[in-house]
Design an enzyme around this catalytic site. Structure first.
Site, PDB file in Angstrom:
ATOM      1  N   GLU A  84       0.872  -1.181   0.000  1.00 48.41           N
ATOM      2  CA  GLU A  84       0.000   0.000   0.000  1.00 48.41           C
ATOM      3  C   GLU A  84       0.902   1.222   0.000  1.00 48.41           C
ATOM      4  OE1 GLU A  84      -2.088   1.022   3.641  1.00 48.41           O
ATOM      5  OE2 GLU A  84      -0.827  -0.365   4.765  1.00 48.41           O
TER       6      GLU A  84
ATOM      7  N   ASN B  19     -10.835  -3.867   4.191  1.00 48.01           N
ATOM      8  CA  ASN B  19      -9.606  -4.074   4.973  1.00 48.01           C
ATOM      9  C   ASN B  19      -9.943  -3.945   6.456  1.00 48.01           C
ATOM     10  OD1 ASN B  19      -6.642  -4.187   5.459  1.00 48.01           O
ATOM     11  ND2 ASN B  19      -7.003  -2.121   6.262  1.00 48.01           N
ATOM     12  N   GLU B  20      -9.560  -4.916   7.217  1.00 46.67           N
ATOM     13  CA  GLU B  20      -9.700  -4.889   8.682  1.00 46.67           C
ATOM     14  C   GLU B  20     -11.074  -4.359   9.105  1.00 46.67           C
ATOM     15  OE1 GLU B  20      -6.229  -2.909  10.337  1.00 46.67           O
ATOM     16  OE2 GLU B  20      -5.072  -4.764  10.170  1.00 46.67           O
TER      17      GLU B  20
HETATM   18  O1  AHR Z   1       0.504  -2.398   7.677  1.00 45.23           O
HETATM   19  C1  AHR Z   1       0.120  -1.203   8.256  1.00 45.23           C
HETATM   20  C2  AHR Z   1      -1.374  -1.152   8.568  1.00 45.23           C
HETATM   21  O2  AHR Z   1      -1.703  -2.090   9.536  1.00 45.23           O
HETATM   22  C3  AHR Z   1      -2.283  -1.486   7.423  1.00 45.23           C
HETATM   23  O3  AHR Z   1      -2.500  -0.415   6.589  1.00 45.23           O
HETATM   24  C4  AHR Z   1      -3.540  -1.885   8.098  1.00 45.23           C
HETATM   25  O4  AHR Z   1      -4.285  -2.825   7.383  1.00 45.23           O
HETATM   26  C5  AHR Z   1      -3.067  -2.421   9.415  1.00 45.23           C
HETATM   27  O5  AHR Z   1      -3.762  -1.878  10.470  1.00 45.23           O
END
Ligand code: AHR
Length: 725
Positions: free
Chosen positions: A106, A426-427
């Site tokens: 990312e 995501n999460e």
């Molecule tokens: O890897 C860093 C962050 O950790 C990511 O962006 C997120 O998915 C997680 O909380």
């Protein structure tokens, strides 16, 4: 329960109502409580204490066999030479997923802008800051004078509404006035290299020429230069090759565009690229791509991470704004990690990155939830986002006859990409609104499966309403011992549930990149992932990259570090590489005897990140100390070639003799190879100035066989490659 009964694991179940104040005695190989191995040993005692009272007995209510025989028989305090590993080379405990080792990426820590994405000009379209042309300076040489400012009155296009105005009031002879870009912590210069420069410009009262040059910061050395002879009153693109000679590598340089006479010039989209991987015009840095290629990763999960979500819906990764000519991409504020993203690394570039390294894309789509707590309600409101995701999949995979497949062809890539995994969000466990992710996931899942039934849909949090194909789990651990203490977590996970993608994890020891202690924790953990690869089908460390310059890092402990000139792999990178390159297709059952342990005090429980708007949880008491093995291992076999790969992690500071007994083969050759990563201290590490202090060494080994003893160095990760017959 028979002590040391190879091939079975026994689960100790605590009767209801007795979960406080209890103790247990056992003689099984591994004791599991609350679905986690809590202590290992041929005999012993666990005590979960409350208010200092220990109740001496619990009932053993069930004995549950599990798939693996990789049981530890730990022996705290036992002599270091008593370790025995027994490998059953004719048996298959599980198959190793061909997708197991991959990458997650990312825009964090200047991963792309200022990192992999090879653009060298920072703030190339003057949008990083709405008020100032940050990272640009006015150049006034030999008494030349002028001003430089952002000019919203001279838009370049809808995507880039502000240009940079250079008004030259005095120039001529040796006097020059211009604009200079400082790059991402410098403009790197290497000898005999051809850099592709380009910019858009228009002028008033000035006809040219403009000179574009790479110049040392002190102005003394012009490394390369070219001229745009004529500049007109309308926007036009100017391109040049800037070729260096026998220059010494340096990053203390700027890109300067200057005029030798008075007048006004406006600039937009100023760009400078070095040679890129596969010569892609909007491509990636060769050195960093090589580091990745050397890992042979099976997949790439992108574009996040928090980056796909954004802090708000408006600042999510809005893929439709990341495609097409770079001069028409608006870019966006990457508020998840607090810096501007040019979106030069857009959807097509991610897919081409996969193509270049033969990785399968694992495409994360925005799922209607952003980090600051903004969410879209399932139903009609969510539908445009679901359609965006369906369009995104079509952009990646559709033929030229589809709307978005045609758009991809127009963007320069007629062939569809292979895509088998799509991740929804995501999460999303951080979305604490009851039922929100259930509803959102169901809507995405149904739409994706309706149009693309063969796609595997990955969920980022547990859902009950749909049978997702894969669950993405994230584990960031604060110490080597903590990570190692979890290395057996998956040994006892129910196989009937969904497959697991450990899509983010790391032993967070060392900054900006992990040290050897981090690598040892990682390797211990990876023995568990590989051993359980029938269940854990994919894994990726995170974050992948960090720009090591001051101000480059938002998140410490990142796999690969770089600056403008160079890049390096951390010890944890080499651990990943060793696991990825050296394994078979089947997991072999292994039992052990005499594995040493050391005591570890787990930290008091506490969340890594609280849900936005929720109070910080109150401090909790620390749990009791644990014994954590200092030796971890797993074995796989290439069923075609017969090669056995024994991975062994010695976390101790002393050499560890291990007796290896291999059964089930007619013979094991005496000759083999050892690939070893070791350090003299756990905090030893690699860095941008010492990039290869800790790297794997491959040595030929004699004296192997069906029964041999080998001593493994302190603080080491070893892959022993043996040929079975
Ligand atoms: O890897 C860093 C962050 O950790 C990511 O962006 C997120 O998915 C997680 O909380």
């Amino acid at each position: 329960m028979a002590g040391g009964d190879c091939g079975r694991m026994f689960r100790l179940q605590i009767p209801p109502g007795r979960r406080q104040n209890l103790a247990a005695e056992w003689n099984a190989a591994v004791v599991v409580a609350h679905n986690r191995p809590v202590l290992d040993g041929p005999q012993g005692r666990i005590a979960l204490r409350s208010k200092g009272i220990v109740v001496p007995k619990v009932m053993i209510t069930k004995i549950i066999p599990v798939a693996f025989c990789a049981l530890l028989v730990a022996a705290p305090g036992q002599g270091a030479d008593a370790v025995v590993l027994r490998i059953k080379a004719d048996q298959v405990a599980a198959h190793v997923s061909p997708m197991l080792y991959g990458l997650m990426t990312e825009e964090i820590n200047f991963s792309y802008d200022g990192g992999l994405y090879a653009e060298m000009v920072r703030n190339r379209s003057f949008k990083d800051d709405p008020k100032e042309p940050v990272h640009w300076q006015l150049v006034q040489e030999q008494g030349g004078t002028g001003t430089m400012s952002l000019d919203p009155g001279q838009p370049f296009n809808d995507a880039i509404p502000t240009s940079l105005k250079l008004a030259v009031t005095q120039a001529g002879g040796r006097q020059r006035v211009g604009i200079a870009n400082e790059g991402f912590w410098g403009i790197p210069v290497k000898p005999n290299t051809r850099y592709r420069a380009s910019f858009y410009a228009k002028a008033e009262g000035f006809a040219g020429p403009l000179r574009i040059a790479i110049v040392s910061n002190d102005g003394a050395t012009v490394h390369a230069s070219a001229q745009a002879p004529r500049v007109t009153g309308s926007w036009k693109k100017y391109e040049a090759i800037l070729a260096t000679g026998q220059a010494k590598p340096s990053a203390e340089n700027r890109l300067v565009i200057s005029a030798g006479s008075a007048g006004t010039v406006w600039f937009s989209m100023v760009s400078l690229f070095p040679p890129t991987w596969n010569n892609r015009p909007n491509g990636n840095r060769k050195d960093i791509m090589q580091i990745l290629a050397d890992m042979k990763p099976a997949f790439l999960r992108f574009p996040g991470g928090n980056y796909v979500e954004g802090r708000t819906i408006a600042t999510r990764f809005d893929w439709k704004k990341t495609i097409g000519d770079i001069s028409e991409r608006p870019g966006h504020m990457n508020d998840a990690w607090r810096y501007w993203s040019s979106d030069g690394m857009g959807l097509l570039e991610f897919l081409e990155w996969c193509e270049d390294l033969h990785m399968e894309p694992v495409l994360a789509v925005y799922a209607g939830y952003s980090l600051a707590g903004e969410r879209v309600a399932p139903g009609a409101d969510l539908e445009p986002f679901v359609e965006d995701a369906i369009d995104e999949i079509e952009y990646a995979t559709g033929g030229a006859g589809t709307t978005w497949g045609a758009r991809r062809a127009k963007d320069g890539h007629p062939a569809p990409f292979k895509l088998e995994y799509v991740e929804v969000g995501n999460e999303d466990q951080f979305d604490r609104q009851t039922g929100s992710y259930e509803g959102r996931f169901a809507q995405f899942f149904d739409a994706i499966k309706a149009k693309y039934p063969k796609l595997n849909v990955v969920t980022t949090a547990r859902v009950s309403g749909r049978n997702s194909d894969v669950l993405d789990e994230h584990y960031y651990r604060r110490s080597e011992d903590e990570m190692a203490s979890h290395a057996h977590d998956y040994d006892t996970r129910d196989r009937a549930g969904q497959k697991v993608f450990v899509g983010e994890w790391a032993t967070r020891v060392g900054a900006p990149t992990p040290n050897m202690s981090g690598a040892l924790g990682d390797a211990a953990w990876m023995t568990g992932l590989e051993r359980n690869s029938d269940l854990v089908i994919m894994e990726s460390y995170a974050p992948l990259f960090v720009n090591v310059n001051k101000g480059g890092m938002q998140w410490p402990t990142d796999l690969i570090g770089f600056d403008a000139l160079g890049s390096y792999g951390s010890p944890a990178y080499y651990a990943q590489q060793m696991f990825s390159l050296h394994h078979g297709d089947v997991v072999l059952p292994v039992t052990a005897q005499g594995v040493p342990t050391r005591e570890w005090q787990p930290p008091a429980p506490g969340g890594r990140r609280g849900a936005p708007g929720t109070p910080t949880p109150p401090p909790q008491p620390a749990p009791p100390p644990q014994q954590v093995p200092t030796l971890f291992f797993d074995a796989t076999r290439d069923s075609q070639a017969g090669t056995i790969y024994l991975k062994l992690v010695n976390r101790a500071g002393t050499p560890q003799p291990v007796r290896v007994e291999i059964s089930g083969l007619s013979a094991v050759e005496a000759h083999g190879q050892a690939i070893t990563l070791s350090a003299s201290a756990p905090d030893d590490t690699n860095s941008i100035t010492e990039p290869t202090k800790i790297v794997p060494m491959t040595t030929n080994v004699e004296g192997l066989g069906a029964n041999f003893t080998r001593t493994f160095p302190p603080y080491s990760i070893t892959v022993l490659q043996m040929k079975g017959k």
